[in-house]
Design an enzyme around this catalytic site. Structure first.
Site, short mmCIF file in Angstrom:
data_model
loop_
_atom_site.label_atom_id
_atom_site.label_comp_id
_atom_site.label_asym_id
_atom_site.label_seq_id
_atom_site.Cartn_x
_atom_site.Cartn_y
_atom_site.Cartn_z
N ASN A 61 0.85 -1.19 0.00
CA ASN A 61 0.00 0.00 0.00
C ASN A 61 0.88 1.24 0.00
OD1 ASN A 61 0.72 0.47 2.86
ND2 ASN A 61 -0.58 -1.32 3.21
N SER A 109 8.73 -13.80 -3.92
CA SER A 109 7.83 -14.73 -3.25
C SER A 109 6.74 -14.04 -2.43
CB SER A 109 8.62 -15.71 -2.37
OG SER A 109 9.45 -15.02 -1.47
N LYS A 118 12.53 -18.96 -4.43
CA LYS A 118 11.73 -19.94 -5.15
C LYS A 118 11.26 -21.06 -4.22
CE LYS A 118 11.79 -17.91 -9.10
NZ LYS A 118 10.55 -17.26 -9.56
N SER A 135 15.15 -15.62 -22.09
CA SER A 135 14.48 -14.37 -21.74
C SER A 135 15.49 -13.24 -21.75
CB SER A 135 13.85 -14.47 -20.35
OG SER A 135 14.85 -14.45 -19.36
#
Length: 391
Positions: free
Chosen positions: A168, A237, A280, A312
């Site tokens: 926020n 995560s 991960k 990528s």
């Protein structure tokens, strides 16, 4: 004309035609992963860090040609007969994909497969990349990559600015608020984006987390700072926990949430440092817990895809990705280069009713590399009669 049913049907086929051409027959488009008009091979995530392994291999993929497997995606155009097989039909569903910043990422590939199955697409783009991404969309720079199996272009209904590191506005430090890269954008924290989506659309059915960042990913774990380690966990995560926390209240029962992980969560991958392997591992552990909580409280399924190495933009910037692709080609059970299209199609399946009993799972999309206990390209195995693709 008959109305085309936009079910995405997946089948593996071997091509008998040049991969630079497209063959249209009876409303079916067979796409090769080198096809210029619909190139899905280049789609890997700019926000998801692919495998980066500094194995000192001397072989190159250019010395071996591997047969490609293709995805057949069909739009049936018949009012008189049902589509054959088990179509993935996501018509009437709405997806929010967090982590799309260009047409070269996992997030884009997933969005494209979901769109091919009929879903409405909303995306969240990292704030500093927002202007370039939206400008490229307007100017048609991504049009070639937007082509769907039926020849139409993927439509992105709305692009939201997003920085998933902040829950926020109170979490945002002053130096970020005043940063010129964030100037002109507002309502980009996770809570604010969820509120904006609710205001604009009411609800969603599919949530995709295609985000990761490790500022010290090139450092060995023993040399990683506390700040770098925690930053990796925050962006890679906890951001998923935060997204689900704020989006679950606007997800329809029976919905699906998907993230992207990597096998470094459970295996030693030298070069994948900076706390990323820990991030991960946390992501996969959280997937199981979130599957229970979101399933019991909201009837939402939560899964993660463990994808193999792909070229990528982020992986190229770090290095070693070409070497890891060579390693996978030499050692995986399926000797072919993985395409982002295959990851996208797996996500479409997980988001569909066909996967209605699958939750809390890590789904490997890596040509089976995760199952290997040794590297069969090692000189130790030279005397063994190990099948190899020599095409």
């Amino acid at each position: 004309m008959a109305t085309a049913a936009s079910g995405l049907q997946i089948a593996a086929v071997r091509p008998s035609f040049s991969s630079s051409r497209r063959l249209f027959k009876a409303g079916a488009a067979i796409l090769g992963d080198n096809c210029k008009a619909a190139s899905w091979n280049k789609l890997t995530s700019a926000c998801h860090i692919s495998s980066v392994i500094p194995f000192q291999r001397s072989f190159t993929s250019s010395s071996i040609k591997f047969d490609k497997f293709f995805t057949k995606a069909m739009s049936e155009a018949s009012d008189n007969k049902p589509a054959s097989g088990l179509p993935i039909d996501l018509r009437g569903k709405r997806a929010f994909i967090a982590g799309v910043a260009d047409d070269n990422g996992y997030g884009w590939a997933i969005a494209k497969s979901l769109a091919a199955a009929g879903a409405e697409i909303l995306v969240g783009t990292w704030v500093p990349a927002l202007n370039i991404f939206e400008s490229s969309l307007r100017r048609g720079k991504f049009d070639e990559s937007r082509v769907l199996p039926d020849g139409s272009l993927m439509e992105i209904t709305k692009v939201y600015p997003l920085d998933a590191v902040f829950d926020n506005l109170e979490d945002v430090p002053e130096d970020v608020k005043t940063n010129k890269r964030y100037a002109g954008s507002s309502n980009w924290t996770v809570e604010e984006v969820a509120e904006s989506v609710k205001k604009d659309f009411g609800s969603i059915d599919i949530l995709v987390h295609s985000l990761a960042n490790g500022p010290e990913v090139t450092k060995p774990l023993l040399e990683t700072s506390r700040k770098g380690y925690l930053a990796a966990l925050s962006a890679s995560s906890y951001s998923y926990v935060s997204l689900l926390k704020h989006f679950v209240p606007i997800m329809n029962p029976g919905g699906s949430s998907i993230s992207l992980t990597y096998i470094a969560s459970e295996r030693i991958i030298p070069g994948y440092g900076g706390g990323m392997s820990s991030a991960k591992a946390a992501l996969e552990s959280d997937t199981r817990v979130l599957a229970f909580e979101a399933g019991r409280k909201h009837k939402i399924r939560v899964n993660t895809i463990s994808a193999g190495p792909l070229r990528s933009r982020a992986a190229k910037a770090i290095g070693f990705i070409d070497m890891m692709i060579d390693y996978s080609l030499a050692n995986a059970p399926l000797q072919k280069e993985l395409s982002a299209e295959e990851v996208g199609n797996t996500a479409a399946f997980l988001a569909s009713p066909l996967a209605s009993a699958i939750t809390g799972a890590v789904i490997y999309v890596d040509n089976g590399l995760n199952a290997m206990g040794v590297g069969v390209d090692s000189p130790i195995f030279e005397e063994l009669d190990i099948p190899k693709d020599k095409h």
